[in-house]
Write a protein that holds these residues in place. Structure first.
Motif, PDB file in Angstrom:
ATOM      1  N   SER A 102     -56.437   7.975   5.673  1.00 11.51           N
ATOM      2  CA  SER A 102     -55.955   9.275   6.150  1.00 11.51           C
ATOM      3  C   SER A 102     -54.439   9.368   6.232  1.00 11.51           C
ATOM      4  O   SER A 102     -53.891  10.461   6.116  1.00 11.51           O
ATOM      5  CB  SER A 102     -56.549   9.564   7.530  1.00 11.51           C
ATOM      6  OG  SER A 102     -57.951   9.585   7.479  1.00 11.51           O
ATOM      7  N   ARG A 130     -66.099   5.683   7.006  1.00  7.99           N
ATOM      8  CA  ARG A 130     -65.494   6.539   8.023  1.00  7.99           C
ATOM      9  C   ARG A 130     -65.397   5.712   9.298  1.00  7.99           C
ATOM     10  O   ARG A 130     -66.350   5.032   9.677  1.00  7.99           O
ATOM     11  CB  ARG A 130     -66.320   7.801   8.229  1.00  7.99           C
ATOM     12  CG  ARG A 130     -66.171   8.788   7.092  1.00  7.99           C
ATOM     13  CD  ARG A 130     -67.017  10.022   7.257  1.00  7.99           C
ATOM     14  NE  ARG A 130     -68.418   9.750   7.012  1.00  7.99           N
ATOM     15  CZ  ARG A 130     -69.271  10.635   6.505  1.00  7.99           C
ATOM     16  NH1 ARG A 130     -68.865  11.834   6.204  1.00  7.99           N
ATOM     17  NH2 ARG A 130     -70.529  10.308   6.310  1.00  7.99           N
ATOM     18  N   TRP A 257     -60.776   7.946   7.410  1.00  6.43           N
ATOM     19  CA  TRP A 257     -61.562   7.464   6.280  1.00  6.43           C
ATOM     20  C   TRP A 257     -60.747   6.439   5.517  1.00  6.43           C
ATOM     21  O   TRP A 257     -59.511   6.406   5.584  1.00  6.43           O
ATOM     22  CB  TRP A 257     -61.950   8.623   5.348  1.00  6.43           C
ATOM     23  CG  TRP A 257     -60.764   9.362   4.789  1.00  6.43           C
ATOM     24  CD1 TRP A 257     -60.181  10.488   5.306  1.00  6.43           C
ATOM     25  CD2 TRP A 257     -59.978   8.993   3.640  1.00  6.43           C
ATOM     26  NE1 TRP A 257     -59.093  10.846   4.559  1.00  6.43           N
ATOM     27  CE2 TRP A 257     -58.945   9.954   3.522  1.00  6.43           C
ATOM     28  CE3 TRP A 257     -60.056   7.967   2.707  1.00  6.43           C
ATOM     29  CZ2 TRP A 257     -57.995   9.896   2.509  1.00  6.43           C
ATOM     30  CZ3 TRP A 257     -59.108   7.900   1.689  1.00  6.43           C
ATOM     31  CH2 TRP A 257     -58.094   8.873   1.600  1.00  6.43           C
ATOM     32  N   GLU A 305     -66.827  14.925  -2.241  1.00  4.04           N
ATOM     33  CA  GLU A 305     -66.877  14.757  -0.786  1.00  4.04           C
ATOM     34  C   GLU A 305     -65.555  14.224  -0.250  1.00  4.04           C
ATOM     35  O   GLU A 305     -65.060  14.695   0.787  1.00  4.04           O
ATOM     36  CB  GLU A 305     -68.018  13.802  -0.414  1.00  4.04           C
ATOM     37  CG  GLU A 305     -69.400  14.408  -0.572  1.00  4.04           C
ATOM     38  CD  GLU A 305     -70.501  13.379  -0.419  1.00  4.04           C
ATOM     39  OE1 GLU A 305     -71.622  13.786  -0.041  1.00  4.04           O
ATOM     40  OE2 GLU A 305     -70.271  12.173  -0.674  1.00  4.04           O
ATOM     41  N   THR A 309     -62.862  16.099   2.271  1.00  6.52           N
ATOM     42  CA  THR A 309     -62.435  15.439   3.506  1.00  6.52           C
ATOM     43  C   THR A 309     -60.918  15.463   3.623  1.00  6.52           C
ATOM     44  O   THR A 309     -60.366  15.747   4.699  1.00  6.52           O
ATOM     45  CB  THR A 309     -62.951  13.996   3.538  1.00  6.52           C
ATOM     46  OG1 THR A 309     -64.384  14.012   3.563  1.00  6.52           O
ATOM     47  CG2 THR A 309     -62.443  13.251   4.776  1.00  6.52           C
ATOM     48  N   GLU A 313     -58.716  17.305   6.550  1.00 10.88           N
ATOM     49  CA  GLU A 313     -57.760  16.619   7.419  1.00 10.88           C
ATOM     50  C   GLU A 313     -56.421  17.337   7.437  1.00 10.88           C
ATOM     51  O   GLU A 313     -55.799  17.505   8.496  1.00 10.88           O
ATOM     52  CB  GLU A 313     -57.546  15.187   6.931  1.00 10.88           C
ATOM     53  CG  GLU A 313     -58.631  14.232   7.317  1.00 10.88           C
ATOM     54  CD  GLU A 313     -58.260  12.815   6.955  1.00 10.88           C
ATOM     55  OE1 GLU A 313     -58.494  11.932   7.778  1.00 10.88           O
ATOM     56  OE2 GLU A 313     -57.730  12.602   5.861  1.00 10.88           O
TER      57      GLU A 313
END
Length: 328
Positions: A102, A130, A257, A305, A309, A313
């Protein structure tokens, strides 16, 4: 069959499911069978930390499926952005990947100018896990709950320190966000990655840190640090004995993640080959057990996916960074 026709056929086959596509041939932009040489997974942090451990957990299964050497290469610095920038500038052929998270792959650009664009310069390949962050304190801390710890920290003003894995990283952002929501004034002490942070933490140099289960496991078992609460929105099966921080600090959550990205422009068949291979590696029983034993949730996502994500974020943290003026 022309290369264009072959690529079209591969796209149609890949749509049938990730599991089936693991065994399909893939071709680079130059028309060579992929992979035909060594694949490098760049970890933009020092060896031994969470990102490094996760990358090495999938490297061997990838070797076995792809029939080529897969090496993990550490290029740490600047909260993960040095290694990430290095990969952004490599050929988009699937042979140089970054094991991102992230921080440098999504949120760092919200806090400072980066030499790369986290969205435009990379193609998401697969999310591996995750991870709910964990609020940890030294083992000899007298505080047994987040509410008690926050009350004590408020009474100490700016005399309390928190540690992070580096300026601009996820642990830095999450800690400053915690400061704002909890009304505390923890002072930031950055370290060059997770291993030195945990070592300093266990030595009493900081009074709080957000860690992952991989970073903290050995120190918890050795009686050096103690977990107070988990930063998922509510209690999680991954850490069933811990309360959620949000129970004491409403609205707080910090789940990160970890996964693989490639330079933008990598051919579709190569990206799909890598994505399905990584997802299959995560599903292997020995890898899944390694992950769950360390309090992280196996994921093995599709490209789409992981892309959603990252977008989510940026949408979540952008207003927070702006509101609280979190810069590095």
């Amino acid at each position: 069959m022309t290369l264009h026709t072959r690529r079209s056929a591969l796209r149609m086959l890949a749509a049938g499911g990730a599991a089936a596509s693991v065994g399909l041939p893939a071709f680079s932009q130059q028309g060579e069978a992929f992979p035909s040489r060594v694949i490098r997974i760049v970890v933009p942090y020092p060896a031994g930390g969470t990102t490094d451990q996760l990358a090495r957990a999938i490297a061997q299964p990838m070797r076995e499926v792809l029939g080529q050497t897969v090496i993990v290469e550490n290029k740490p610095g600047a909260g993960g952005t040095i290694g990430t920038d290095y990969v952004a500038k490599q050929p988009a052929d699937g042979y140089t990947l970054v094991f991102g998270n992230s921080g440098p792959s999504a949120t760092a650009g919200l806090m400072r100018k980066l030499p790369y664009d986290p969205q435009k310069d990379f193609r998401p390949i697969s999310g591996v896990v995750r991870v709910p962050m964990i609020l940890a304190v030294p083992a000899d801390s007298p505080h047994k709950s987040v509410a008690e710890f926050v009350a004590w920290a408020r009474s100490r003003g700016d005399k309390v320190n928190y540690g992070s894995t580096g300026v601009g990283g996820s642990s830095h952002l999450f800690s400053e966000y915690f400061n704002e929501l909890a009304g505390t004034r923890f002072q930031h002490i950055p370290y060059a990655g997770a291993p030195p942070l945990v070592t300093a933490f266990a030595g009493g140099q900081v009074q709080m840190a957000f860690v992952t289960g991989l970073d903290g496991a050995a120190m918890v078992q050795a009686g050096k640090i103690r977990y107070l609460a988990v930063a998922s929105p509510k209690r999680t099966p991954v850490l069933p004995d811990l309360p959620a921080i949000a129970e004491a600090v409403p609205g707080f959550q910090a789940v990160v993640w970890f996964g693989v990205l490639a330079p933008a422009g990598v051919p579709d068949p190569v990206a799909q080959k890598l994505s399905s291979t990584i997802a299959a590696a995560v599903r292997r029983p020995e890898v899944s057990k390694f992950l769950t034993d360390r309090n992280v949730e196996p994921w093995g996502s599709t490209q789409e996916e992981l892309g959603r994500t990252i977008e989510g974020e940026i949408a979540q943290w952008g207003p927070i960074v702006k509101k609280f003026n979190i810069t590095v």
